[in-house]
Design a protein around this motif. Structure first.
Motif, PDB file in Angstrom:
ATOM      1  N   LYS A  78       0.797  -1.228   0.000  1.00 26.97           N
ATOM      2  CA  LYS A  78       0.000   0.000   0.000  1.00 26.97           C
ATOM      3  C   LYS A  78       0.835   1.288   0.000  1.00 26.97           C
ATOM      4  N   ALA A 138       2.107   1.674  -3.469  1.00 24.02           N
ATOM      5  CA  ALA A 138       1.020   2.074  -4.366  1.00 24.02           C
ATOM      6  C   ALA A 138       0.683   3.557  -4.191  1.00 24.02           C
ATOM      7  N   ALA A 139       0.700   4.026  -2.943  1.00 28.25           N
ATOM      8  CA  ALA A 139       0.412   5.437  -2.678  1.00 28.25           C
ATOM      9  C   ALA A 139       1.461   6.341  -3.299  1.00 28.25           C
ATOM     10  N   TYR A 158       0.920   6.346  -7.041  1.00 29.87           N
ATOM     11  CA  TYR A 158      -0.292   7.107  -7.349  1.00 29.87           C
ATOM     12  C   TYR A 158      -0.044   8.605  -7.285  1.00 29.87           C
ATOM     13  N   VAL A 159       0.568   9.056  -6.188  1.00 30.99           N
ATOM     14  CA  VAL A 159       0.771  10.498  -6.029  1.00 30.99           C
ATOM     15  C   VAL A 159       1.782  11.033  -7.041  1.00 30.99           C
ATOM     16  N   MET A 186       2.172   9.865 -10.140  1.00 25.00           N
ATOM     17  CA  MET A 186       1.429   9.975 -11.394  1.00 25.00           C
ATOM     18  C   MET A 186       0.492  11.183 -11.368  1.00 25.00           C
ATOM     19  N   ALA A 187      -0.153  11.405 -10.223  1.00 26.40           N
ATOM     20  CA  ALA A 187      -1.070  12.538 -10.107  1.00 26.40           C
ATOM     21  C   ALA A 187      -0.331  13.862 -10.232  1.00 26.40           C
ATOM     22  N   SER A 211      -7.467  14.553  -7.308  1.00 21.50           N
ATOM     23  CA  SER A 211      -6.863  13.214  -7.260  1.00 21.50           C
ATOM     24  C   SER A 211      -6.415  12.821  -5.867  1.00 21.50           C
ATOM     25  N   THR A 212      -6.148  13.793  -5.002  1.00 24.40           N
ATOM     26  CA  THR A 212      -5.661  13.479  -3.653  1.00 24.40           C
ATOM     27  C   THR A 212      -6.791  13.157  -2.686  1.00 24.40           C
ATOM     28  N   LEU A 237      -6.954   9.392  -2.229  1.00 26.10           N
ATOM     29  CA  LEU A 237      -5.680   8.968  -1.660  1.00 26.10           C
ATOM     30  C   LEU A 237      -5.667   9.144  -0.144  1.00 26.10           C
ATOM     31  N   TRP A 281      -4.837   6.175   2.446  1.00 26.05           N
ATOM     32  CA  TRP A 281      -3.675   6.280   3.323  1.00 26.05           C
ATOM     33  C   TRP A 281      -4.055   6.144   4.789  1.00 26.05           C
TER      34      TRP A 281
END
Length: 250
Positions: free
Chosen positions: A184, A187-188, A191-192, A194-195, A219-220, A223, A227
């Protein structure tokens, strides 16, 4: 300004920025209504999970107070983000930037404390003092020396990047021990990252409202929930592990 943009659109010309900002259609006096809305929703996510943290994380878990502090720091950051995107003044810009820097630094502080199992009050206090001195030096430089946008991005980027590296290392270290959730943090981070590309590949606001920066704020929102759920689960696992360790010792 909007007349110029309308003429540009009618003649198939590019929309230009004014002093580094896209032209937006205002709503109830708000300069960037989409960013205001998404900032508010981000702040609400932290407010929502604060009550869950208080309820689900045991009082005996040493990180609980830091997670609560992180929630308040982020709520403050998103509050000033909403204010800044409502009305762009030098004062609201500084409060937005300083609040964001504080939440990033606080995230780095509690991450280091959690991942490296800092328990000594003396060590934690010393580390917190160093972080606070870094923050005050950052604010002093931007306030009294030079309000340098490039420096601000680099400084926050270094702290954020270090924070991400620590969690990537934790994911790698615990990949086999905790297969259900060790992925996780990684992944976070992905993700952040890419965002954040939305900030790089900027574009004029769609319908005069929705631009790349607003989408970055949007996008956040998910997330934050992702998180916090990880932190709550991690706290449960760590608390159980500590309890079993004490039982073995007794």
């Amino acid at each position: 300004m909007h007349e110029i943009n309308n003429r540009a659109l009618n003649s198939n010309q590019e929309i230009v920025q004014y002093y580094g900002k896209w032209p937006f259609h205002r709503l109830w006096g708000m300069q960037e209504p989409a960013s205001v809305l998404f900032s508010f929703l981000n702040g609400y996510m932290h407010y929502h999970y604060l009550s869950i943290i208080r309820r689900k994380i045991p009082e005996t878990y040493y990180m609980k107070k830091f997670y609560i502090g992180y929630g308040y720091a982020c709520m403050n950051s998103w509050f000033w983000s909403a204010i800044y995107h409502s009305r762009d003044f030098p004062s609201t810009e500084k409060l937005d930037y300083f609040s964001a820097a504080f939440s990033i630094l606080f995230s780095f502080f509690f991450t280091t404390t959690r991942v490296f199992h800092l328990r000594s009050r003396r060590i934690i206090s010393a580390f917190a003092t160093v972080c606070l001195l870094m923050f005050f030096a950052h604010v002093y430089y931007l306030t009294f020396v030079k309000f340098d946008y490039e420096y601000n991005i680099i400084a926050n980027g270094i702290v954020g990047f270090t924070h991400n590296l620590i969690w990537i290392w934790w994911s790698w270290k615990n990949w086999h021990n905790r297969p259900d959730d060790a992925w996780k943090p990684l992944a976070a981070v992905i993700y952040v990252t890419m965002a954040m590309c939305l900030e790089i590949f900027d574009f004029p606001p769609v319908w005069g409202v929705l631009d790349a920066h607003a989408l970055w704020h949007a996008s956040t929102i998910p997330l934050s929930g992702f998180w916090y759920e990880f932190l709550i689960k991690d706290a449960s696992i760590e608390s159980l592990r500590e309890r079993k360790g004490k039982e073995r010792l007794s």
